[in-house]
Design a protein around this motif. Structure first.
Motif, PDB file in Angstrom:
ATOM      1  N   GLY A   1       0.814  -1.212   0.000  1.00 56.74           N
ATOM      2  CA  GLY A   1       0.000   0.000   0.000  1.00 56.74           C
ATOM      3  C   GLY A   1       0.846   1.259   0.000  1.00 56.74           C
ATOM      4  O   GLY A   1       0.561   2.215  -0.724  1.00 56.74           O
TER       5      GLY A   1
ATOM      6  N   GLY B   1       2.380   1.629  -3.450  1.00 57.40           N
ATOM      7  CA  GLY B   1       1.326   1.979  -4.399  1.00 57.40           C
ATOM      8  C   GLY B   1       0.898   3.425  -4.272  1.00 57.40           C
ATOM      9  O   GLY B   1       0.744   4.138  -5.275  1.00 57.40           O
TER      10      GLY B   1
ATOM     11  N   PRO C   1      -6.507  -0.050  -3.100  1.00 57.91           N
ATOM     12  CA  PRO C   1      -6.128  -1.368  -2.595  1.00 57.91           C
ATOM     13  C   PRO C   1      -6.661  -2.438  -3.547  1.00 57.91           C
ATOM     14  O   PRO C   1      -7.743  -2.292  -4.113  1.00 57.91           O
TER      15      PRO C   1
ATOM     16  N   TRP D   1      -1.973  -3.580  -4.028  1.00 57.05           N
ATOM     17  CA  TRP D   1      -2.364  -2.254  -4.496  1.00 57.05           C
ATOM     18  C   TRP D   1      -2.272  -2.238  -6.008  1.00 57.05           C
ATOM     19  O   TRP D   1      -1.430  -2.928  -6.594  1.00 57.05           O
TER      20      TRP D   1
END
Length: 129
Positions: A32, A35, A61, A74
């Protein structure tokens, strides 16, 4: 690794360690975090002249595709303009144990089937887990 799919995409796949063995790891959600930071990377590439401009279309996500595997991840989809031509770029990133699996795919805008790319990511996740 670089793969060729039956569409015009050529996904680049990277596997690397997360946290370099630190306990506790530096990041709570490495996939995450990376990303969400992808836009900053594109901004740097724009400042370096490698990308003329970009627009992030989706950044969210993405658990393993279709919920088939219990892997948090992600996905980012952006449109890049480089040398006057538009390109789609996708970043799929997953944390698996202490490893990061990153799939980066860039192709001429609209020239590859995003659904086939998702199938490739699903199959790759099946193979590595």
């Amino acid at each position: 690794y670089r793969y060729r799919t039956d569409s015009q995409s050529r996904p680049d796949v990277y596997v690397y360690p997360v946290g370099l063995g630190l306990d506790p790891p530096l990041l709570l959600n490495p996939a995450g975090e990376e990303g969400m930071n992808f836009g900053m990377l594109l901004t740097v590439q724009e400042q370096q002249g490698r990308v003329d401009s970009f627009e992030i279309i989706e950044s969210e996500p993405r658990d393993s595709p279709k919920g088939e595997l219990p892997i948090a991840g992600w996905h980012v989809h952006a449109i890049l303009e480089m040398k006057g031509a538009k390109h789609d770029t996708h970043l799929h990133i997953y944390t698996i144990d202490d490893q990061m699996l990153k799939i980066r795919t860039t192709y001429p805008h609209g020239r590859a089937d995003a659904a086939k790319l998702e199938e490739f990511v699903t199959e790759l996740l099946r193979e590595v887990t």
